[in-house]
Design an enzyme around this catalytic site. Structure first.
Site, PDB file in Angstrom:
ATOM      1  CB  CYS A  79      -0.874  -0.034   1.257  1.00  0.00           C
ATOM      2  SG  CYS A  79      -1.892   1.422   1.493  1.00  0.00           S
ATOM      3  CB  CYS A 189      -3.143   4.030  -5.302  1.00  0.00           C
ATOM      4  SG  CYS A 189      -4.413   3.111  -4.402  1.00  0.00           S
TER       5      CYS A 189
HETATM    6  N1  DGL Z   1      -3.880   0.546  -1.995  1.00  0.00           N
HETATM    7  C1  DGL Z   1      -3.667   1.730  -1.199  1.00  0.00           C
HETATM    8  C2  DGL Z   1      -2.476   2.499  -1.732  1.00  0.00           C
HETATM    9  O1  DGL Z   1      -1.635   1.918  -2.399  1.00  0.00           O
HETATM   10  C3  DGL Z   1      -4.955   2.465  -1.061  1.00  0.00           C
HETATM   11  C4  DGL Z   1      -4.958   3.402   0.069  1.00  0.00           C
HETATM   12  C5  DGL Z   1      -6.312   3.780   0.628  1.00  0.00           C
HETATM   13  O2  DGL Z   1      -6.902   2.945   1.298  1.00  0.00           O
HETATM   14  O3  DGL Z   1      -6.730   4.920   0.445  1.00  0.00           O
HETATM   15  O4  DGL Z   1      -2.288   3.657  -1.480  1.00  0.00           O
END
Ligand code: DGL
Length: 269
Positions: A79, A189
């Site tokens: 993440c 993301c």
């Molecule tokens: N997959 C997360 C990232 O890479 C999402 C973050 C979120 O929950 O806003 O930033």
């Protein structure tokens, strides 16, 4: 180095605020086909994008403690938002290795012909100093434009990859980067690779889309090889799945994103 048998069979922990980390797990499973993995979707606290750094650190700590209790030998913070907010804290407070996400600004700067690079990411990732430092370090003469994408993570968590609402959000977030002349767009993301084809349709064939899933998997594989070689259970990749949100929801959307169904357990933290 002495290799403990317990460690060679120990799992790699992987976590995200939700299902986005599956785009990283996919690359990890390709590079490390004999490893065991535990995947935690912290969906009960998703999105991280609108949370404060302290809140994200608190969740990263809770998930890390859980993964360590289940024997994780390495943790991949799949993440970008959690990496930016919490990986320095985790590295300072735990003795095991953490591999984090770094938005692909450096390779994007190397690729651009137009001199303009766009970065799609969550608000919290863009607010973090880590990303600003990354841009400062690598941009040189290239103009790097950042675009927060509120609402997009939630659409993917619902499994709405191609609804009109998702397409509208994508057009709204991608168009300003195209108008500014970006010919490389960083998917900053881990949820966004699931929208790669839709973004590519909007951006057209002259724009390259890049993410860091493969690079992160390479780094994790290197750390595992340094520690213990790829000795592991013979049954092929085995994954345990946990969610702090609804396991049923994760099973439904996860099967869509992962391409096969799996059984999800409730995360007890
Ligand atoms: N997959 C997360 C990232 O890479 C999402 C973050 C979120 O929950 O806003 O930033």
């Amino acid at each position: 180095m002495t290799i403990s048998v317990a460690e060679t069979g120990a799992p790699i922990g992987v976590f995200d605020s939700g299902l986005g980390g599956l785009s990283v797990l996919r690359e990890l499973a390709k590079k490390l086909p004999l490893q065991k993995f535990i995947y935690v979707a912290d969906s009960g606290y998703c999105p991280y994008g609108g949370k404060s750094q302290d809140e994200i650190i608190a969740r990263a700590v809770a998930v890390t403690d859980f993964l360590i209790a289940r024997g994780a030998k390495l943790i991949v913070v799949a993440c970008n938002t959690a990496t930016i907010a919490a990986v320095e804290y985790l590295r300072a407070n735990y003795s095991l290795n953490f591999v984090g996400m770094e938005p692909a600004v450096k390779p994007a700067v190397a690729l651009t012909q137009s001199g303009v690079v766009g970065v799609l990411a969550t608000g919290a990732a863009l607010a973090g100093e880590k990303l600003l430092r990354l841009i400062d370090r690598h941009a040189g003469n290239v103009r790097v434009i950042t675009q927060p994408c509120p609402g997009l993570v939630e659409q993917i968590e619902r499994g709405e990859l191609d609804s009109s609402a998702t397409r509208e959000l994508l057009a709204r977030y991608t168009q300003p980067l195209l108008d500014a002349g970006a010919d490389v767009i960083v998917l900053g993301c881990t949820h966004y690779p699931f929208l790669r084809e839709r973004i590519a349709k909007i951006a057209g064939p002259k724009v390259q889309l890049i993410d860091t899933g493969e690079a992160v998997a390479r780094r994790a594989a290197q750390l595992i090889a340094e520690r213990s070689g790829q000795i592991a259970p013979p049954a092929g990749t085995a994954i345990e799945w946990f969610s702090s949100g609804s396991p049923a929801q994760m099973q439904r959307v996860g099967a869509q994103l992962w391409g096969e169904s799996f059984r999800v357990m409730a995360l007890p933290v």
